[in-house]
Design an enzyme around this catalytic site. Structure first.
Site, PDB file in Angstrom:
ATOM      1  N   PHE A   1      35.377  40.086  47.562  1.00  0.00           N
ATOM      2  CA  PHE A   1      36.465  39.345  46.931  1.00  0.00           C
ATOM      3  C   PHE A   1      35.912  38.017  46.447  1.00  0.00           C
ATOM      4  O   PHE A   1      34.990  37.470  47.057  1.00  0.00           O
ATOM      5  CB  PHE A   1      37.596  39.097  47.933  1.00  0.00           C
ATOM      6  CG  PHE A   1      38.662  40.151  47.859  1.00  0.00           C
ATOM      7  CD1 PHE A   1      38.427  41.418  48.347  1.00  0.00           C
ATOM      8  CD2 PHE A   1      39.884  39.866  47.270  1.00  0.00           C
ATOM      9  CE1 PHE A   1      39.394  42.406  48.263  1.00  0.00           C
ATOM     10  CE2 PHE A   1      40.866  40.844  47.176  1.00  0.00           C
ATOM     11  CZ  PHE A   1      40.624  42.114  47.673  1.00  0.00           C
ATOM     12  N   LYS A  27      35.685  16.312  73.126  1.00  0.00           N
ATOM     13  CA  LYS A  27      36.265  15.645  71.957  1.00  0.00           C
ATOM     14  C   LYS A  27      35.471  14.375  71.629  1.00  0.00           C
ATOM     15  O   LYS A  27      35.208  13.557  72.521  1.00  0.00           O
ATOM     16  CB  LYS A  27      37.722  15.285  72.268  1.00  0.00           C
ATOM     17  CG  LYS A  27      38.455  14.698  71.099  1.00  0.00           C
ATOM     18  CD  LYS A  27      39.916  14.423  71.439  1.00  0.00           C
ATOM     19  CE  LYS A  27      40.573  13.694  70.283  1.00  0.00           C
ATOM     20  NZ  LYS A  27      41.919  13.253  70.620  1.00  0.00           N
ATOM     21  N   LYS A  31      25.387  39.535  44.904  1.00  0.00           N
ATOM     22  CA  LYS A  31      25.658  40.143  46.218  1.00  0.00           C
ATOM     23  C   LYS A  31      25.244  41.605  46.259  1.00  0.00           C
ATOM     24  O   LYS A  31      25.309  42.233  47.315  1.00  0.00           O
ATOM     25  CB  LYS A  31      27.149  40.030  46.551  1.00  0.00           C
ATOM     26  CG  LYS A  31      27.652  38.597  46.580  1.00  0.00           C
ATOM     27  CD  LYS A  31      28.297  38.242  47.901  1.00  0.00           C
ATOM     28  CE  LYS A  31      28.747  36.793  47.861  1.00  0.00           C
ATOM     29  NZ  LYS A  31      29.113  36.268  49.145  1.00  0.00           N
ATOM     30  N   ASN A  41      38.913  27.241  56.236  1.00  0.00           N
ATOM     31  CA  ASN A  41      39.301  27.456  54.846  1.00  0.00           C
ATOM     32  C   ASN A  41      40.781  27.750  54.794  1.00  0.00           C
ATOM     33  O   ASN A  41      41.329  28.276  55.753  1.00  0.00           O
ATOM     34  CB  ASN A  41      38.585  28.690  54.289  1.00  0.00           C
ATOM     35  CG  ASN A  41      37.190  28.393  53.854  1.00  0.00           C
ATOM     36  OD1 ASN A  41      36.895  27.301  53.393  1.00  0.00           O
ATOM     37  ND2 ASN A  41      36.315  29.360  54.009  1.00  0.00           N
ATOM     38  N   PRO A  55      25.747  32.592  57.801  1.00  0.00           N
ATOM     39  CA  PRO A  55      25.221  33.830  57.220  1.00  0.00           C
ATOM     40  C   PRO A  55      26.246  34.419  56.239  1.00  0.00           C
ATOM     41  O   PRO A  55      27.448  34.275  56.449  1.00  0.00           O
ATOM     42  CB  PRO A  55      25.071  34.755  58.430  1.00  0.00           C
ATOM     43  CG  PRO A  55      25.960  34.178  59.476  1.00  0.00           C
ATOM     44  CD  PRO A  55      26.016  32.698  59.233  1.00  0.00           C
ATOM     45  N   ASP A  56      25.762  35.038  55.182  1.00  0.00           N
ATOM     46  CA  ASP A  56      26.657  35.722  54.239  1.00  0.00           C
ATOM     47  C   ASP A  56      26.846  37.157  54.747  1.00  0.00           C
ATOM     48  O   ASP A  56      25.932  37.987  54.666  1.00  0.00           O
ATOM     49  CB  ASP A  56      26.052  35.699  52.829  1.00  0.00           C
ATOM     50  CG  ASP A  56      27.053  36.207  51.802  1.00  0.00           C
ATOM     51  OD1 ASP A  56      27.744  37.210  52.093  1.00  0.00           O
ATOM     52  OD2 ASP A  56      27.144  35.605  50.725  1.00  0.00           O
ATOM     53  N   ILE A  57      28.005  37.431  55.280  1.00  0.00           N
ATOM     54  CA  ILE A  57      28.262  38.708  55.953  1.00  0.00           C
ATOM     55  C   ILE A  57      28.222  39.857  54.948  1.00  0.00           C
ATOM     56  O   ILE A  57      27.623  40.910  55.190  1.00  0.00           O
ATOM     57  CB  ILE A  57      29.623  38.660  56.691  1.00  0.00           C
ATOM     58  CG1 ILE A  57      29.608  37.503  57.693  1.00  0.00           C
ATOM     59  CG2 ILE A  57      29.925  39.991  57.385  1.00  0.00           C
ATOM     60  CD1 ILE A  57      30.957  37.151  58.289  1.00  0.00           C
TER      61      ILE A  57
HETATM   62  O1  C5P Z   1      30.061  33.695  47.941  1.00  0.00           O
HETATM   63  P1  C5P Z   1      31.515  33.757  48.083  1.00  0.00           P
HETATM   64  O2  C5P Z   1      32.004  33.130  49.352  1.00  0.00           O
HETATM   65  O3  C5P Z   1      32.319  33.264  46.935  1.00  0.00           O
HETATM   66  O4  C5P Z   1      31.808  35.327  48.158  1.00  0.00           O
HETATM   67  C1  C5P Z   1      33.015  35.831  48.489  1.00  0.00           C
HETATM   68  C2  C5P Z   1      32.862  37.195  49.106  1.00  0.00           C
HETATM   69  O5  C5P Z   1      31.799  37.211  50.058  1.00  0.00           O
HETATM   70  C3  C5P Z   1      34.069  37.612  49.874  1.00  0.00           C
HETATM   71  O6  C5P Z   1      34.141  39.007  49.817  1.00  0.00           O
HETATM   72  C4  C5P Z   1      33.765  37.109  51.269  1.00  0.00           C
HETATM   73  O7  C5P Z   1      34.495  37.813  52.260  1.00  0.00           O
HETATM   74  C5  C5P Z   1      32.289  37.368  51.375  1.00  0.00           C
HETATM   75  N1  C5P Z   1      31.569  36.405  52.230  1.00  0.00           N
HETATM   76  C6  C5P Z   1      31.017  36.821  53.419  1.00  0.00           C
HETATM   77  N2  C5P Z   1      30.303  35.938  54.201  1.00  0.00           N
HETATM   78  C7  C5P Z   1      30.147  34.658  53.798  1.00  0.00           C
HETATM   79  C8  C5P Z   1      30.710  34.221  52.587  1.00  0.00           C
HETATM   80  C9  C5P Z   1      31.415  35.118  51.842  1.00  0.00           C
HETATM   81  O8  C5P Z   1      31.182  37.997  53.783  1.00  0.00           O
HETATM   82  N3  C5P Z   1      29.456  33.819  54.560  1.00  0.00           N
END
Ligand code: C5P
Length: 405
Positions: free
Chosen positions: A333, A299, A351, A220, A315-317
C-alpha cells in the site's frame, strides 16, 4: 458501541442436536457487542437449557407467548430486533416458516417480524435432500429469507452428507456481515463464490508505536480500518487469515488469527513467524520509518534544555518478504500526498512487488471510505470511491484475477 449503534438480534433455537452450537454462537455475538435475545421452542429445551442461554446472554429466554402479562412478547421482540436468526433450524421449523404457520412463540415472532430473517438449517442428510424440505427452502429464498449453510460432513447420526449446521464462528461472521450490510441479497454468504477457499492470507494493519521512554512514543496516524476490512473480505471469500495488527481500537475480525504487536520490530518478528505458510502477503500497516536508538526505561524528566533523540531506520517488512527466495504474492500500500502515479510506480519497482494499491493520504486516514488506484504490470486500475469493505473485496477480486494464487 453506544446505545444507538447497538445491534439487537433474536436468536431462535429449535429442537435439534446442533442446538449445543447455539451456546457458542450466542457467546461470540455477545462478545462482539450485540444484544442477543434468545427464544426457544419447547423441543429445543430438551437439547440445551434456557438457563445456559440466559447465563450467556444476560437475558431471560422467551419460551412461550403467554409468559408475559399481555402475551405480547413476540411483537415487542420483533419490533426492536435488527435481525432474527434461527440456529439450528430443523426441517419442521423450516416447513412452518415456508407456510407462514405461527403456532408457538418463535414461529409467531418470525411471522410478526419487520427485519431480516436468517436461517441456519441443521438436519440429517435424507431430511435435507427430501423434496418437501427442498421445496420449503426454495420458498424461503423466494420470500427473501437468508440461508446460512448447511454444510456437508459427519452428522450426529454417524452418516456423512449435507445438512450439518455451520460452525458457530462461521455463523457469527455471516450474521455480523448481514447486520453491517442489510441490503445483501438472500443468496448471501454461503452461496457467494468462495474464491479464496483454502488460501492463506497474511496481513499487516494499523500503525506501529516506537517507544521514546516509558510513556512517550512515535507513531503514525493510521486507524487500521483498511487492513481490517481486507481481513474481513478475505475471510468472507474463504481464506485463512492471519492479521498482524499494530495498536488499533477496532474489533477483531471473527475467524482471523490475530497477532497483536506494538513496534515495527515486533511486527517483523510476527510476519517472519507466519510468512512461510502464506500464499498472499498484504502489507497495509503504516510502519514507523524510524525508531529511537535507545529508548529510556523510565520517563524522561522535562527540563529547559533541548533534547536530542537519535532515530534509526526500521526494517522494511514488505521489502523483506518480497525478497525472500520463495515469496508469497506480495501486495503493498502507498499513501502519497501528491504525484500519486509517479511515486506509486517507483515504489512498486523499488519494493519488487507485483501489485501496489495507492491512495491520497489526506483522503484516506481514519475515514470510512476511500478511493484506490492499483498498479501492476498491466498498468493502472481505479477502484472508485466506496466504503473500505467494498474496496477490500474489489482488491481481493483483482488479486484473484491476476491468477498468481
Ligand atoms: O515505503 P513506504 O512506507 O511508503 O511503503 C509502504 C508499503 O510498505 C506499505 O505496504 C507498508 O505496509 C509497507 N512497509 C513495511 N515496512 C516498513 C515500511 C513500509 O512493510 N518499514
Amino acid at each position: 458501541m453506544d446505545q444507538a449503534q447497538t445491534k439487537r438480534i433474536v436468536l431462535g433455537i429449535t429442537g435439534g442436536i446442533a442446538a449445543y452450537k447455539a451456546a457458542e454462537l450466542a457467546r461470540l455475538l455477545v462478545k462482539q457487542g450485540i444484544e442477543v435475545q434468545v427464544a426457544m421452542t419447547e423441543a429445543a429445551t430438551h437439547f440445551i437449557t434456557p438457563a445456559t442461554m440466559q447465563a450467556l446472554t444476560g437475558k431471560p429466554v422467551l419460551l412461550d407467548q403467554w409468559q408475559d402479562d399481555k402475551g405480547m412478547a413476540h411483537i415487542q421482540s420483533s419490533r426492536v430486533a435488527d435481525a432474527i436468526v434461527i440456529a439450528p433450524a430443523t426441517a419442521d421449523f423450516i416447513a412452518k416458516l415456508a407456510h407462514g404457520l405461527a403456532n408457538d412463540l418463535l414461529s409467531t415472532l418470525c411471522l410478526a417480524r419487520d427485519c431480516p430473517l436468517l436461517v441456519a438449517p441443521a438436519m440429517n442428510k435424507q431430511m435435507w435432500a427430501n423434496a418437501a424440505t427442498q421445496r420449503n427452502v426454495q420458498q424461503l429464498l423466494a420470500d427473501g429469507v437468508t440461508l446460512l449453510g448447511p454444510a456437508s460432513g459427519v452428522q450426529a447420526c454417524g452418516e456423512e452428507g449435507m445438512g450439518r449446521m455451520l460452525e458457530a464462528e462461521e455463523l457469527a461472521r455471516d450474521i455480523l456481515e448481514a447486520l453491517q450490510n442489510p441490503s445483501l441479497s438472500p443468496a448471501l454468504s454461503r452461496q457467494r463464490e468462495r474464491e479464496l477457499d483454502g488460501v492463506k492470507v497474511l496481513i499487516t494493519a494499523g500503525p506501529t508505536y516506537e517507544a521514546i521512554d516509558a510513556v512517550r512514543g512515535i507513531t503514525n496516524r493510521s486507524s487500521g480500518k483498511m487492513g481490517y476490512a481486507i481481513a474481513q473480505a478475505a475471510l468472507e471469500m474463504g481464506a485463512q487469515v492471519t492479521l498482524v495488527s499494530g495498536p488499533t481500537a477496532l474489533t477483531k475480525p471473527l475467524g482471523a488469527q490475530v497477532v497483536d504487536v506494538t513496534s515495527a520490530a515486533e511486527m517483523l518478528a510476527a510476519v517472519q513467524q507466519n510468512v512461510a505458510q502464506a500464499d498472499v502477503f498484504i502489507a497495509v500497516a503504516a510502519v514507523a520509518d524510524y525508531r529511537v536508538s535507545k529508548p529510556a526505561a523510565q520517563k524522561i524528566k522535562k527540563s529547559d534544555a533541548s533534547l536530542t533523540l537519535e532515530l534509526i531506520p526500521n526494517p522494511d517488512i514488505l521489502a523483506y518478504v518480497a525478497n525472500l527466495p520463495q515469496p508469497p504474492f506480495c501486495v503493498g500500500f502507498a499513501a502519497e500526498s501528491e504525484k500519486l502515479h509517479e511515486h506509486a510506480t517507483a515504489k512498486r519497482k523499488k519494493k519488487n512487488i507485483p501489485l501496489l494499491a495507492a491512495n491520497l493520504a489526506q483522503d484516506a486516514i481514519g475515514s470510512d471510505d476511500n478511493e484506490l488506484v492499483l498498479f501492476d504490470d498491466a498498468g493502472e486500475h481505479l477502484l472508485p470511491r466506496a466504503d473500505k469493505l467494498t474496496l477490500a473485496r474489489a482488491l481481493l477480486n483483482h488479486i484473484v484475477g491476476m491468477k498468481k494464487i
